[in-house]
Design a protein around this motif. Structure first.
Motif, PDB file in Angstrom:
ATOM      1  N   ILE A 105      56.828  89.173  49.215  1.00 52.20           N
ATOM      2  CA  ILE A 105      56.540  88.514  48.000  1.00 52.20           C
ATOM      3  C   ILE A 105      57.764  88.763  47.043  1.00 52.20           C
ATOM      4  CG2 ILE A 105      55.338  87.761  45.970  1.00 52.20           C
ATOM      5  CD1 ILE A 105      52.868  87.985  47.842  1.00 52.20           C
TER       6      ILE A 105
ATOM      7  N   ASN B 130      59.266  92.155  35.566  1.00 51.78           N
ATOM      8  CA  ASN B 130      58.592  92.986  36.546  1.00 51.78           C
ATOM      9  C   ASN B 130      57.260  92.549  36.985  1.00 51.78           C
ATOM     10  OD1 ASN B 130      59.194  95.575  37.580  1.00 51.78           O
ATOM     11  ND2 ASN B 130      57.289  96.039  36.791  1.00 51.78           N
ATOM     12  N   HIS B 131      56.792  92.813  38.133  1.00 48.82           N
ATOM     13  CA  HIS B 131      55.574  92.675  38.503  1.00 48.82           C
ATOM     14  C   HIS B 131      55.025  94.051  39.419  1.00 48.82           C
ATOM     15  CE1 HIS B 131      56.734  88.343  37.884  1.00 48.82           C
ATOM     16  NE2 HIS B 131      57.616  88.775  38.471  1.00 48.82           N
ATOM     17  N   VAL B 132      53.616  94.075  39.088  1.00 43.36           N
ATOM     18  CA  VAL B 132      53.280  95.204  39.965  1.00 43.36           C
ATOM     19  C   VAL B 132      51.962  94.693  40.812  1.00 43.36           C
ATOM     20  CG1 VAL B 132      51.939  97.444  39.699  1.00 43.36           C
ATOM     21  CG2 VAL B 132      53.709  96.839  38.179  1.00 43.36           C
TER      22      VAL B 132
ATOM     23  N   GLU C  27      49.175  95.789  43.265  1.00 38.22           N
ATOM     24  CA  GLU C  27      48.324  97.086  43.628  1.00 38.22           C
ATOM     25  C   GLU C  27      46.905  96.895  44.465  1.00 38.22           C
ATOM     26  OE1 GLU C  27      47.406  99.960  40.438  1.00 38.22           O
ATOM     27  OE2 GLU C  27      46.225 100.828  41.541  1.00 38.22           O
TER      28      GLU C  27
ATOM     29  N   SER D 108      43.849  98.751  46.184  1.00 33.59           N
ATOM     30  CA  SER D 108      43.221 100.401  46.439  1.00 33.59           C
ATOM     31  C   SER D 108      41.768 100.130  47.178  1.00 33.59           C
ATOM     32  CB  SER D 108      43.298 101.124  45.223  1.00 33.59           C
ATOM     33  OG  SER D 108      42.116 100.227  44.331  1.00 33.59           O
TER      34      SER D 108
ATOM     35  N   MET E 227      36.535  79.710  49.113  1.00 36.82           N
ATOM     36  CA  MET E 227      37.140  80.936  48.679  1.00 36.82           C
ATOM     37  C   MET E 227      38.695  80.692  48.131  1.00 36.82           C
ATOM     38  SD  MET E 227      36.589  84.073  51.314  1.00 36.82           S
ATOM     39  CE  MET E 227      34.884  84.838  51.415  1.00 36.82           C
ATOM     40  N   LEU E 228      39.209  79.579  48.491  1.00 39.03           N
ATOM     41  CA  LEU E 228      40.542  79.337  48.102  1.00 39.03           C
ATOM     42  C   LEU E 228      40.894  78.954  46.575  1.00 39.03           C
ATOM     43  CD1 LEU E 228      43.238  79.314  49.823  1.00 39.03           C
ATOM     44  CD2 LEU E 228      43.100  76.917  49.652  1.00 39.03           C
TER      45      LEU E 228
ATOM     46  N   PRO F  63      45.003  79.749  43.278  1.00 36.41           N
ATOM     47  CA  PRO F  63      44.724  80.247  44.685  1.00 36.41           C
ATOM     48  C   PRO F  63      45.774  80.779  45.288  1.00 36.41           C
ATOM     49  CG  PRO F  63      45.098  77.818  44.546  1.00 36.41           C
ATOM     50  CD  PRO F  63      44.859  78.356  43.153  1.00 36.41           C
TER      51      PRO F  63
ATOM     52  N   MET G 229      47.108  84.849  46.959  1.00 33.55           N
ATOM     53  CA  MET G 229      46.814  85.835  47.208  1.00 33.55           C
ATOM     54  C   MET G 229      45.254  86.612  46.800  1.00 33.55           C
ATOM     55  SD  MET G 229      49.570  86.461  48.631  1.00 33.55           S
ATOM     56  CE  MET G 229      49.102  88.161  49.131  1.00 33.55           C
TER      57      MET G 229
ATOM     58  N   SER H  27      42.692  84.609  46.734  1.00 31.88           N
ATOM     59  CA  SER H  27      41.723  83.956  47.894  1.00 31.88           C
ATOM     60  C   SER H  27      42.073  84.657  49.001  1.00 31.88           C
ATOM     61  CB  SER H  27      42.398  82.527  48.003  1.00 31.88           C
ATOM     62  OG  SER H  27      43.010  81.936  47.142  1.00 31.88           O
TER      63      SER H  27
ATOM     64  N   ASN I 136      42.848  87.920  49.451  1.00 32.35           N
ATOM     65  CA  ASN I 136      41.865  89.120  49.389  1.00 32.35           C
ATOM     66  C   ASN I 136      40.473  88.987  49.156  1.00 32.35           C
ATOM     67  OD1 ASN I 136      43.443  91.720  48.859  1.00 32.35           O
ATOM     68  ND2 ASN I 136      45.014  90.103  48.261  1.00 32.35           N
TER      69      ASN I 136
ATOM     70  N   GLU J 232      39.972  96.901  45.940  1.00 35.18           N
ATOM     71  CA  GLU J 232      40.371  96.155  44.680  1.00 35.18           C
ATOM     72  C   GLU J 232      41.991  95.920  44.760  1.00 35.18           C
ATOM     73  OE1 GLU J 232      39.663  98.451  40.854  1.00 35.18           O
ATOM     74  OE2 GLU J 232      41.372  97.326  40.069  1.00 35.18           O
ATOM     75  N   TYR J 233      42.177  94.494  44.297  1.00 37.10           N
ATOM     76  CA  TYR J 233      43.667  94.018  44.577  1.00 37.10           C
ATOM     77  C   TYR J 233      43.706  93.578  43.113  1.00 37.10           C
ATOM     78  CZ  TYR J 233      47.577  90.846  45.997  1.00 37.10           C
ATOM     79  OH  TYR J 233      48.716  90.329  46.106  1.00 37.10           O
ATOM     80  N   SER J 234      45.011  93.794  42.562  1.00 36.87           N
ATOM     81  CA  SER J 234      45.370  93.550  41.284  1.00 36.87           C
ATOM     82  C   SER J 234      46.761  93.235  41.008  1.00 36.87           C
ATOM     83  CB  SER J 234      44.871  94.768  40.127  1.00 36.87           C
ATOM     84  OG  SER J 234      45.594  95.768  40.381  1.00 36.87           O
ATOM     85  N   LEU J 235      47.090  92.407  40.072  1.00 34.58           N
ATOM     86  CA  LEU J 235      48.386  91.879  39.986  1.00 34.58           C
ATOM     87  C   LEU J 235      48.611  92.382  38.410  1.00 34.58           C
ATOM     88  CD1 LEU J 235      48.318  88.486  41.786  1.00 34.58           C
ATOM     89  CD2 LEU J 235      49.468  90.630  42.610  1.00 34.58           C
ATOM     90  N   LYS J 236      49.778  92.534  37.781  1.00 36.72           N
ATOM     91  CA  LYS J 236      50.413  92.571  36.678  1.00 36.72           C
ATOM     92  C   LYS J 236      51.709  92.198  36.747  1.00 36.72           C
ATOM     93  CE  LYS J 236      51.564  96.658  34.541  1.00 36.72           C
ATOM     94  NZ  LYS J 236      51.334  97.948  34.385  1.00 36.72           N
ATOM     95  N   LEU J 237      51.541  90.717  36.015  1.00 37.89           N
ATOM     96  CA  LEU J 237      52.803  89.973  36.246  1.00 37.89           C
ATOM     97  C   LEU J 237      53.508  89.586  34.948  1.00 37.89           C
ATOM     98  CD1 LEU J 237      51.099  87.238  38.520  1.00 37.89           C
ATOM     99  CD2 LEU J 237      52.137  89.456  39.442  1.00 37.89           C
ATOM    100  N   ASP J 238      54.721  89.949  34.761  1.00 37.84           N
ATOM    101  CA  ASP J 238      55.630  89.611  33.446  1.00 37.84           C
ATOM    102  C   ASP J 238      55.858  87.928  33.458  1.00 37.84           C
ATOM    103  OD1 ASP J 238      55.834  92.123  32.634  1.00 37.84           O
ATOM    104  OD2 ASP J 238      57.949  92.470  32.931  1.00 37.84           O
ATOM    105  N   SER J 239      55.765  87.431  34.442  1.00 38.60           N
ATOM    106  CA  SER J 239      56.039  86.041  34.660  1.00 38.60           C
ATOM    107  C   SER J 239      55.300  85.452  35.760  1.00 38.60           C
ATOM    108  CB  SER J 239      57.826  85.724  34.882  1.00 38.60           C
ATOM    109  OG  SER J 239      57.814  84.360  35.173  1.00 38.60           O
TER     110      SER J 239
ATOM    111  N   GLU K 204      57.199  82.840  37.745  1.00 38.59           N
ATOM    112  CA  GLU K 204      58.284  83.200  38.855  1.00 38.59           C
ATOM    113  C   GLU K 204      57.396  84.171  39.888  1.00 38.59           C
ATOM    114  OE1 GLU K 204      61.113  85.933  36.787  1.00 38.59           O
ATOM    115  OE2 GLU K 204      61.842  84.306  35.766  1.00 38.59           O
ATOM    116  N   PHE K 205      56.484  84.868  39.631  1.00 38.46           N
ATOM    117  CA  PHE K 205      55.685  85.441  40.765  1.00 38.46           C
ATOM    118  C   PHE K 205      55.085  84.207  41.658  1.00 38.46           C
ATOM    119  CE2 PHE K 205      51.971  87.293  42.883  1.00 38.46           C
ATOM    120  CZ  PHE K 205      52.507  88.445  43.241  1.00 38.46           C
TER     121      PHE K 205
ATOM    122  N   VAL L 165      55.729  83.707  45.804  1.00 41.88           N
ATOM    123  CA  VAL L 165      54.578  83.575  46.929  1.00 41.88           C
ATOM    124  C   VAL L 165      55.333  82.213  47.771  1.00 41.88           C
ATOM    125  CG1 VAL L 165      52.457  83.228  47.723  1.00 41.88           C
ATOM    126  CG2 VAL L 165      53.133  84.816  45.475  1.00 41.88           C
TER     127      VAL L 165
END
Lengths: 330, 330
Positions: free
Chosen positions: A140, A268-270, A272, A274, A329-330, B127, B129, B131, B133, B272-279, B282-283, B287
């Motif tokens: 991605i 920027n994107h993060v 994560e 865990s 789930m979707l 829906p 990423m 979904s 997870n 745990e799954y997390s996203l921190k998206l500036d845009s 664009e993210f 995908v």
């Protein structure tokens, strides 16, 4: 579900027992037998009506087992067992010697193709779920950087290393990710770290009576490969304290990728992922169970050969139908 | 890579431009054209040598496009476009009206099968990423509970709702997950939450000259469906402040599952799954690009029909070969 997937457990240590308990949480599965190199009469299987057998009895039960879940170690057991058994059974293993995965794959692939069976190797959390998250995140965000942190958790290898030090009666080592490093990664600055900056190592050591604890501490901290590149904390405790406070096998960790998008790479994107696990072997066992389901289904579809988590469509892991998954789930 | 995947972008808003910029990060892809309902001469494509075309010109370019990435909206565009275009092209869309996914799937599946093309729908992060997870985590920990938190991020729907209030000139709404709720979930206690306990809503509002801000604030806070079930914070700011401080489209969120394992369900695990998206767009575009690669490859293998992220083996998303992935990432 009327027809259940019949599972054999090969090897009955912590992982094998974890698989046994996980099968109880999955109604579409049943345990057929536990196969062990120990004397089966010395093994107490927890599931009513299920017995322990010798490894020699496994082949004769070929037609009663849909998937064999291999619960041996990566150093000695799996390099032999997985290729051997993949000729006769659909198999799943948790082979985790990263550097040797290509040759393990090749050996298992040849056997599984010969036997028209499906084998899924290196299933668990690392390799396994962590690998998957590395792959998804890189696909991605190709312009980015990925970090894996482990812990807080028990490292068996490092605990063994402590116990080999003269004067040490018992000991346990925790790998701990350094919070400051995690925060820097989450901030998206794509930092570079030395080994010492990412993890620290905390040791709980039971010394023999009269042993020189100062020397033990020094020997541990200076041990090459295991400790010398890290900041290491050594605590001396009693055997009772070790048993009381450090009996568990917790583990976990973080896979974090930070990456840029936009015409000027301005955003920027993060991502994560865990895990915080009370029991490393039971969680690994739970992942093995989900992939055992996939191995069985793929073989029913007529597929054969060796696969990894990268080759398995996620929907195959769930007992729910594709239609139900889309709806729910979707 | 000698042969590149030829991509057409259908719809050129934020998402379409995100796809265009993402193509530049993927060397195995090239942009063939942008197709728009606007007057093509009014559209400035950012990629050298690539033109904008009318939607009518799309069919004629059938043989020049390997995958069409549909960048329209879920309310009006995609329910028509995806089934229509799936007869002629491999397509990927980000259809996100969760409740209507089953009927969208059915319509697209019929078309894609008719045209021997592959369509992948509902691709993005939720829906998408998220979904995935949810599915992975539930398959691994069937005895557990899953939580999705959104934000901090801009909700387009809620921002639109604010702007419909009389006396409001402009406005933006952020959905914010409540930290205390996140911490409770991570603690593994499987708490139950009311709507108000999971998220709060923060609004930045530009009022028209002389408008009654007290009434506006009250109307926003009491608006059913959108705000009345939440704690809502309303700030009045100037148009300049809105433009300066709130021009971005950030978003993100958390999917957390906590579950038990062991013969007595004695061990807890948190995934745990997390996203921190500036845009956000664009993210989502990034995908879409990864799944466009998968759609092309599956069709090259001879597959057809509608798929979702649940049906796609992760390895298909990466430009790397299966062998390289095993060696480098497993």
């Amino acid at each position: 579900m009327s027809i259940r997937i019949r599972v054999g457990i090969i090897g009955y240590g912590n992982l094998g027992r974890g698989v046994e308990s996980a099968i109880r949480q999955n109604e579409d599965m049943e345990l057929v037998g536990v196969f062990t190199r120990r004397d089966p009469s010395s093994v107490q299987v927890q599931t009513d009506g299920v017995k322990a057998y010798t490894m020699d009895q496994l082949v004769a039960m070929k037609n009663n087992i849909d998937v064999a879940i291999l619960c041996g170690g990566s150093a000695k057991d799996l390099p032999e067992q997985t290729p051997e058994l993949a000729k006769l059974f659909n198999v799943v293993d948790s082979y985790d010697t990263h550097a040797n995965i290509p040759q393990h794959f090749a050996a298992v692939d040849a056997s599984a193709n010969e036997g028209n069976k499906v084998a899924i190797i290196s299933v668990g959390w690392d390799p396994g779920m962590f690998s998957l998250n590395r792959l998804y995140a890189e696909a991605i965000l190709p312009e980015g950087k990925e970090y894996t942190f482990w812990g807080k958790g028990v490292s068996q290898g490092h605990s063994d290393a402590i116990r080999r030090v003269e004067g040490v009666k018992n000991g346990k080592q925790y790998t701990i990710p350094i919070e400051k490093a995690l925060e820097a990664v989450r901030g998206g600055s794509n930092p570079e770290f030395t080994t010492r900056e990412k993890h620290l190592r905390e040791c709980f050591v039971v010394a023999e009576d009269g042993a020189d604890t100062e020397r033990i501490e020094k020997e541990i901290k200076e041990m090459p490969n295991y400790f010398s590149d890290y900041d290491t904390i050594v605590h001396f405790i009693t055997e009772e304290e070790l048993e009381r406070d450090h009996a568990g096998i917790p583990h976990g960790g973080f896979v974090i990728r930070s990456g840029k998008t936009g015409f000027e790479n301005e955003n920027n994107h993060v991502i994560e992922y865990s895990l915080k696990l009370d029991s490393n072997p039971e969680f690994t066992a739970s992942v093995l169970i989900a992939y055992a389901r996939a191995a069985y289904r793929l073989n029913e579809e007529g597929q054969s050969g060796c696969k990894t988590v990268f080759d398995i469509a996620p929907g195959l892991l769930s007992p729910s139908s594709a239609e139900e998954l889309r709806k729910r789930m979707l």
